[in-house]
Design a protein around this motif. Structure first.
Motif, PDB file in Angstrom:
ATOM      1  N   GLY A  93       1.372  -1.780 -19.602  1.00 20.37           N
ATOM      2  CA  GLY A  93       0.914  -3.156 -19.435  1.00 20.37           C
ATOM      3  C   GLY A  93       1.700  -3.918 -18.391  1.00 20.37           C
ATOM      4  N   VAL A  94       3.026  -3.724 -18.391  1.00 18.64           N
ATOM      5  CA  VAL A  94       3.870  -4.382 -17.390  1.00 18.64           C
ATOM      6  C   VAL A  94       3.520  -3.872 -15.992  1.00 18.64           C
ATOM      7  N   CYS A  95       3.317  -2.553 -15.863  1.00 12.45           N
ATOM      8  CA  CYS A  95       2.938  -1.985 -14.563  1.00 12.45           C
ATOM      9  C   CYS A  95       1.603  -2.552 -14.079  1.00 12.45           C
ATOM     10  N   THR A  96       0.708  -2.842 -15.021  1.00 12.43           N
ATOM     11  CA  THR A  96      -0.582  -3.425 -14.658  1.00 12.43           C
ATOM     12  C   THR A  96      -0.411  -4.805 -14.036  1.00 12.43           C
ATOM     13  N   LEU A  97       0.522  -5.576 -14.547  1.00 12.79           N
ATOM     14  CA  LEU A  97       0.746  -6.923 -14.026  1.00 12.79           C
ATOM     15  C   LEU A  97       1.178  -6.913 -12.563  1.00 12.79           C
ATOM     16  N   PHE A  98       1.757  -5.814 -12.109  1.00 13.21           N
ATOM     17  CA  PHE A  98       2.251  -5.736 -10.731  1.00 13.21           C
ATOM     18  C   PHE A  98       1.435  -4.773  -9.867  1.00 13.21           C
ATOM     19  N   GLY A  99       0.318  -4.261 -10.406  1.00 18.71           N
ATOM     20  CA  GLY A  99      -0.575  -3.440  -9.611  1.00 18.71           C
ATOM     21  C   GLY A  99      -0.163  -1.997  -9.438  1.00 18.71           C
ATOM     22  N   LEU A 100       0.886  -1.552 -10.150  1.00 19.36           N
ATOM     23  CA  LEU A 100       1.248  -0.143 -10.056  1.00 19.36           C
ATOM     24  C   LEU A 100       0.147   0.737 -10.630  1.00 19.36           C
ATOM     25  N   ALA A 111      -8.286  -3.754  -2.930  1.00 16.52           N
ATOM     26  CA  ALA A 111      -8.595  -2.574  -2.120  1.00 16.52           C
ATOM     27  C   ALA A 111      -7.321  -1.950  -1.593  1.00 16.52           C
ATOM     28  N   GLY A 112      -7.259  -0.617  -1.659  1.00 16.42           N
ATOM     29  CA  GLY A 112      -6.079   0.090  -1.190  1.00 16.42           C
ATOM     30  C   GLY A 112      -5.038   0.286  -2.272  1.00 16.42           C
ATOM     31  N   ASN A 113      -5.378  -0.076  -3.529  1.00 14.16           N
ATOM     32  CA  ASN A 113      -4.432   0.089  -4.654  1.00 14.16           C
ATOM     33  C   ASN A 113      -3.120  -0.636  -4.403  1.00 14.16           C
ATOM     34  N   ILE A 140      -2.664   8.446 -11.055  1.00 11.98           N
ATOM     35  CA  ILE A 140      -1.613   9.419 -11.361  1.00 11.98           C
ATOM     36  C   ILE A 140      -0.666   8.857 -12.418  1.00 11.98           C
ATOM     37  N   LEU A 141      -0.231   7.604 -12.222  1.00 11.44           N
ATOM     38  CA  LEU A 141       0.638   6.971 -13.211  1.00 11.44           C
ATOM     39  C   LEU A 141      -0.119   6.682 -14.505  1.00 11.44           C
ATOM     40  N   THR A 142      -1.378   6.256 -14.389  1.00 10.89           N
ATOM     41  CA  THR A 142      -2.173   6.000 -15.589  1.00 10.89           C
ATOM     42  C   THR A 142      -2.283   7.261 -16.435  1.00 10.89           C
ATOM     43  N   VAL A 161       0.831  -1.198   0.000  1.00 10.05           N
ATOM     44  CA  VAL A 161       0.000   0.000   0.000  1.00 10.05           C
ATOM     45  C   VAL A 161       0.866   1.249   0.000  1.00 10.05           C
ATOM     46  N   VAL A 162       1.951   1.234   0.754  1.00 10.87           N
ATOM     47  CA  VAL A 162       2.763   2.432   0.975  1.00 10.87           C
ATOM     48  C   VAL A 162       3.559   2.822  -0.262  1.00 10.87           C
ATOM     49  N   LEU A 163       4.193   1.846  -0.926  1.00 12.57           N
ATOM     50  CA  LEU A 163       5.102   2.174  -2.021  1.00 12.57           C
ATOM     51  C   LEU A 163       4.419   2.865  -3.199  1.00 12.57           C
ATOM     52  N   PRO A 164       3.198   2.468  -3.605  1.00 12.75           N
ATOM     53  CA  PRO A 164       2.565   3.218  -4.695  1.00 12.75           C
ATOM     54  C   PRO A 164       2.354   4.696  -4.368  1.00 12.75           C
ATOM     55  N   PHE A 165       2.020   5.013  -3.124  1.00 14.11           N
ATOM     56  CA  PHE A 165       1.853   6.415  -2.767  1.00 14.11           C
ATOM     57  C   PHE A 165       3.198   7.142  -2.779  1.00 14.11           C
ATOM     58  N   ALA A 166       4.264   6.460  -2.368  1.00 13.47           N
ATOM     59  CA  ALA A 166       5.593   7.068  -2.444  1.00 13.47           C
ATOM     60  C   ALA A 166       5.982   7.318  -3.894  1.00 13.47           C
ATOM     61  N   LEU A 167       5.703   6.336  -4.755  1.00 15.32           N
ATOM     62  CA  LEU A 167       5.984   6.501  -6.174  1.00 15.32           C
ATOM     63  C   LEU A 167       5.171   7.648  -6.755  1.00 15.32           C
ATOM     64  N   GLY A 168       3.926   7.772  -6.295  1.00 13.99           N
ATOM     65  CA  GLY A 168       3.088   8.866  -6.770  1.00 13.99           C
ATOM     66  C   GLY A 168       3.671  10.228  -6.440  1.00 13.99           C
ATOM     67  N   THR A 169       4.272  10.376  -5.250  1.00 17.07           N
ATOM     68  CA  THR A 169       4.870  11.663  -4.900  1.00 17.07           C
ATOM     69  C   THR A 169       6.149  11.919  -5.690  1.00 17.07           C
ATOM     70  N   VAL A 170       6.865  10.847  -6.053  1.00 12.69           N
ATOM     71  CA  VAL A 170       8.053  11.029  -6.898  1.00 12.69           C
ATOM     72  C   VAL A 170       7.627  11.557  -8.265  1.00 12.69           C
TER      73      VAL A 170
END
Length: 568
Positions: free
Chosen positions: A481-488, A494-496, A452-454, A272-281
């Motif tokens: 597509g690759v990011c989709t496979l890993f849920g990015l 729930a919780g992205n 945000i990434l989409t 849950v935490v890392l996608p939000f960190a990536l979003g801020t980057v």
């Protein structure tokens, strides 16, 4: 600090900019405390004394660093009108940490670990500290390569996702609080938009944000004094019953490192935490590009490094919400702000947490007179996103807003279905009698996940298509597509949460559930096959030597009047 000759680091516009940035940060702190209390029964007094000070210290450190960076840029460029990069609490992370980390950890502590309310709150606090440490380390690792990312991705991609955030999270959502009390809300919004967007001066050159607070605030408290419905004593942003504690000391127990024992449990929240960190980057890169478009070229790696360090400092002081560069730089520059506004914000917000007067703000600050400034910032950023993007890429910027609209469309049904009473009745999206509605809600959820990434991928790909770089667009779509496979992006959980598409059962939540693999693989396949199509198409055009008309040539005959108007 010795003032750089020629650099006017303080200007009248800093007053407006200060109220804008300060209120934005204070609103983030209020949002954290009020959501935890209202949604999970989390003790507000614990959040104020343990979580708020360290979170505010992160803002203090980050804005002070950006204050110094503005002097450095002025010295390097010789410009006298450099506007410091604003920094504050990340709004998406605030929602994410409350609903997917802090709140669930609090409930886990009570129901599974058998802790009392105070013990469960402390357990959730420790999980939040670890989550912030994970975020800070991740962002620090990303800082050296951020400049390269900015060079590769076109402005339509970077600023398109920025416009999406500005419209949905910053401009629209605050309107709900503004119009919950329409009389003072309309007045505050009218003053802010007229003075800051219309650039119409007020008598005595009073800053628009200050005038909105004074005039609309007077109306609000007059309505309260008249005992009008909806204006009771508890109608401040934070509600009633808050006990103010001056110079809270509880947050300093974080320096005893008792939270280290929760590391094993905290690792479970990484997805849950890392996608939000990536979003801020990504957001930090967007912000740097936005500031460059407004005339201030800050180093991308330096900006991301500052937000990483500020996040880590906040964590070691007991903070639970990560800091990020704000996308409001062009708005604050348009106000006439320089560097003084970040210095004043750092002192005020840091003092609110450490000195303790945040409790009074929580009690008395009415939402309808605070949130119009957020609407202005969102509108200014959206306008800047288009102005700083080549005209031929306007469609790409518009396309970037669609995933954010999906987030907005799913936000309110999600709140209803997530209500405790609805959950207790056994009602969820899957149990709705209307199967079509249930499927639409599920589709909206997947489309909006990681929006945000989409937004970035979609705008980047369309900008490449517009520039007739089909093979480049194919590479971008394939990466999506690759990011989709890993849920990015498009995570169905729930919780992205991010995940591995396959793995042994002992890996637990790190592996995508079997029931969700079909939809995930179909999304990924859609991207990958579309990428293959564009690659073959682009290769054929290249080998055939077909001369494709430029976008300007094809657009000029479409609407001469519209083209002329845009040029003007």
């Amino acid at each position: 600090m010795t003032q750089q000759p020629g650099y006017r680091w303080a200007a009248p516009g800093d007053v407006n900019a200060f109220f804008g940035l300060m209120l934005d940060n204070i609103a983030g702190l209020i949002l954290m405390v009020s959501l935890l209390a209202a949604s999970f029964g989390f003790p507000a007094s614990f959040a104020i004394s343990h979580m708020v000070p360290g979170t505010a210290i992160g803002v203090l450190v980050g804005d002070l660093a950006f204050f110094v960076m503005a002097f450095w840029l002025a010295k390097r460029t010789g410009k006298c009108d450099v506007t410091a990069m604003p920094l504050g609490l990340d709004t998406p992370s605030t929602f994410g940490m409350v609903f997917f980390v802090l709140g669930p950890a609090f409930l886990h502590g009570k129901s599974i670990l058998g802790l009392d309310e105070l013990g469960a709150a402390q357990y959730a606090w420790h999980i939040g500290i670890w989550s912030l440490i994970f975020s800070g380390v991740f962002k620090l690792a990303c800082a050296p390569v951020c400049g390269l990312v900015r060079q590769v991705i076109p402005r339509a991609g970077l600023l398109g996702s920025l416009a999406a955030i500005a419209l949905v999270l910053i401009s629209f959502l605050p309107l709900l609080d503004i119009f919950s009390h329409p009389l003072p809300g309309f007045i505050a919004l009218a003053i802010v938009l007229t003075s800051l967007i219309g650039r119409v001066p007020l008598p005595g050159k009073i800053p628009g944000t200050l005038a909105a607070l004074l005039v609309a605030g007077t109306v609000f408290f007059l309505m309260r004094w008249l005992d009008m419905p909806g204006y009771a004593a508890h109608e401040g942003v934070g509600g009633g019953g808050i006990v103010v504690q001056w110079l809270p000391s509880e947050w300093r127990t974080a320096w005893q490192f008792g939270w280290t024992k929760e590391v094993q449990d905290a690792l479970g929240y990484l997805p849950v935490v890392l996608p939000f960190a990536l979003g801020t980057v990504v957001g930090g890169i967007d912000c740097t590009e936005s500031a460059a478009a407004a005339g201030d070229e800050f180093p991308t790696g330096g900006v991301i490094g500052v937000e990483a360090i500020a996040t880590l400092v906040a964590a070691f002081c007991g903070g639970v919400i990560q800091t990020t560069p704000y996308i409001g730089h062009p708005a604050y520059k348009a106000m006439g702000g320089r560097a003084a506004y970040t210095l004043a914000t750092a002192i005020f917000v840091g003092g609110a947490g450490v000195v303790g007067y945040f409790g009074y703000i929580l009690q008395w600050l009415p939402a309808p007179i605070v949130y119009p400034i957020l609407v202005f910032v969102g509108l200014e950023i959206t306008a800047q996103s288009f102005l700083a993007t080549p005209r031929r890429h306007y469609a790409a910027v518009a396309l970037a807003c669609i995933p954010a609209l999906a987030f907005l469309a799913g936000n309110f049904p999600g709140q209803v279905l997530g209500d405790a009473a609805v959950r207790a009745a056994g009602i969820s999206a899957a149990t709705l009698s209307d199967q079509l509605l249930s499927e639409k809600l599920a589709t909206i959820g997947v489309l909006s996940s990681g929006f945000i990434l989409t937004s970035l991928f979609w705008a980047w790909a369309l900008a490449s298509i517009i520039d007739k770089r089909l093979c480049h667009a194919a590479a971008v779509i394939f990466t999506a597509g690759v990011c989709t496979l890993f849920g990015l992006i498009h995570s169905p959980i729930a919780g992205n949460r991010i995940y591995l598409p396959f793995g042994p059962d002992r890996w637990g939540d790190w592996v995508l559930p079997i029931a969700m693999r079909n939809i995930t693989f179909e999304y990924a396949a859609g991207y990958i096959f579309a990428a293959a199509l564009l690659f073959v198409w682009g290769t054929w055009l290249s080998k055939a030597g077909i001369d494709i008309p430029s976008h300007e040539e094809t657009a000029s005959g479409f609407s001469g009047e519209g083209h002329q108007e845009s040029a003007v």
